[in-house]
Design a protein around this motif. Structure first.
Motif, short mmCIF file in Angstrom:
data_model
loop_
_atom_site.label_atom_id
_atom_site.label_comp_id
_atom_site.label_asym_id
_atom_site.label_seq_id
_atom_site.Cartn_x
_atom_site.Cartn_y
_atom_site.Cartn_z
N UNK A 166 20.04 30.10 -29.43
CA UNK A 166 20.87 30.07 -30.64
C UNK A 166 22.35 29.94 -30.28
N UNK A 167 22.78 30.64 -29.22
CA UNK A 167 24.17 30.56 -28.80
C UNK A 167 24.52 29.14 -28.36
N UNK A 168 23.64 28.52 -27.59
CA UNK A 168 23.90 27.15 -27.11
C UNK A 168 24.05 26.19 -28.29
N UNK A 169 23.19 26.33 -29.29
CA UNK A 169 23.26 25.47 -30.48
C UNK A 169 24.53 25.77 -31.28
N UNK A 170 24.84 27.06 -31.45
CA UNK A 170 26.03 27.45 -32.22
C UNK A 170 27.31 27.01 -31.52
N UNK A 171 27.30 27.08 -30.20
CA UNK A 171 28.49 26.72 -29.42
C UNK A 171 28.86 25.25 -29.62
N UNK A 172 27.86 24.38 -29.66
CA UNK A 172 28.11 22.96 -29.87
C UNK A 172 28.85 22.75 -31.18
N UNK A 173 28.36 23.39 -32.22
CA UNK A 173 29.00 23.26 -33.53
C UNK A 173 30.37 23.92 -33.54
N UNK A 174 30.46 25.11 -33.01
CA UNK A 174 31.71 25.87 -33.01
C UNK A 174 32.81 25.14 -32.24
N UNK A 175 32.44 24.46 -31.18
CA UNK A 175 33.44 23.79 -30.33
C UNK A 175 33.79 22.39 -30.81
N UNK A 176 33.16 21.93 -31.88
CA UNK A 176 33.41 20.55 -32.31
C UNK A 176 33.88 20.40 -33.75
N UNK A 177 33.70 21.40 -34.61
CA UNK A 177 34.09 21.23 -36.01
C UNK A 177 35.55 21.58 -36.23
N UNK A 178 36.14 20.95 -37.23
CA UNK A 178 37.55 21.17 -37.54
C UNK A 178 37.82 22.62 -37.97
N UNK A 179 36.95 23.17 -38.81
CA UNK A 179 37.14 24.54 -39.27
C UNK A 179 37.11 25.51 -38.09
N UNK A 180 36.15 25.31 -37.20
CA UNK A 180 36.06 26.18 -36.02
C UNK A 180 37.25 26.00 -35.10
N UNK A 181 37.77 24.79 -35.02
CA UNK A 181 38.96 24.55 -34.21
C UNK A 181 40.12 25.38 -34.75
N UNK A 182 40.27 25.42 -36.07
CA UNK A 182 41.33 26.25 -36.68
C UNK A 182 41.11 27.72 -36.34
N UNK A 183 39.86 28.18 -36.39
CA UNK A 183 39.58 29.58 -36.02
C UNK A 183 40.00 29.84 -34.59
N UNK A 184 39.66 28.92 -33.69
CA UNK A 184 40.02 29.10 -32.28
C UNK A 184 41.53 29.12 -32.11
N UNK A 185 42.24 28.20 -32.78
CA UNK A 185 43.71 28.15 -32.68
C UNK A 185 44.34 29.44 -33.17
#
Length: 159
Positions: free
Chosen positions: A112-131
């Motif tokens: 689940x983490x591997x699948x979630x990581x792909x999405x988290x590291x590539x979507x614009x919304x997640x990018x904003x969260x990371x920033x």
């Protein structure tokens, strides 16, 4: 036409262009300032910000919602500067969870983490969260197994 009258005729369009360029630069600076101000609001009051509240409203409006044959999105929330998704994971024709035991939960968590990581590291919304230094939390209720919680932050994409 002499050089002086030609110069006078060209000065007017040049002055207009300079004024328009100045207005464009001012507008760009204003937009940048506004974006920084909004970003500051997101950093200080993340869960209370209009952007996050609107996003939560859109997600929760359609919840619960089937994501795939085994996953149901139950809803989303924001707490302690973390954006939280709640899921239910059920057996499906492609996934038999009834055969799993507590020892298999760790393997499932890694998948689940591997699948979630792909999405988290590539979507614009997640990018904003990371920033913004915010965390995304994924909670999974799984039939017959203890719940699984995944936390993704700006360091998750480096792993």
């Amino acid at each position: 036409m002499d050089a002086r009258s030609l110069s006078a005729r060209l000065n007017k369009p040049i002055k207009i262009l300079i004024v328009l360029l100045g207005i464009g630069i001012l507008a760009n600076v204003t937009v940048e300032f506004y974006a920084e101000k909004k970003r500051g609001e997101l950093e200080r009051n993340f869960c209370e910000s209009k952007q996050v509240r609107d996003t939560l409203a859109r997600i929760n409006e359609g919840a619960p919602r089937r994501i795939d044959d085994a996953t149901i999105l139950k809803g989303a929330a924001c707490e302690d500067d973390s954006f939280i998704y709640d899921y239910a994971l059920n057996s499906s024709p492609n996934l038999d969870l009834s055969a799993l035991n507590a020892g298999d939960a760790e393997i499932l968590k890694e998948m689940l983490f591997a699948k979630a990581k792909v999405s988290f590291c590539s979507t614009e919304f997640s990018q904003r969260l990371r920033e913004l230094g915010k965390t995304m939390v994924l909670n999974y209720e799984i039939e017959g197994l203890p719940p699984i919680q995944l936390k993704l932050d700006k360091n998750s994409c480096a792993r």
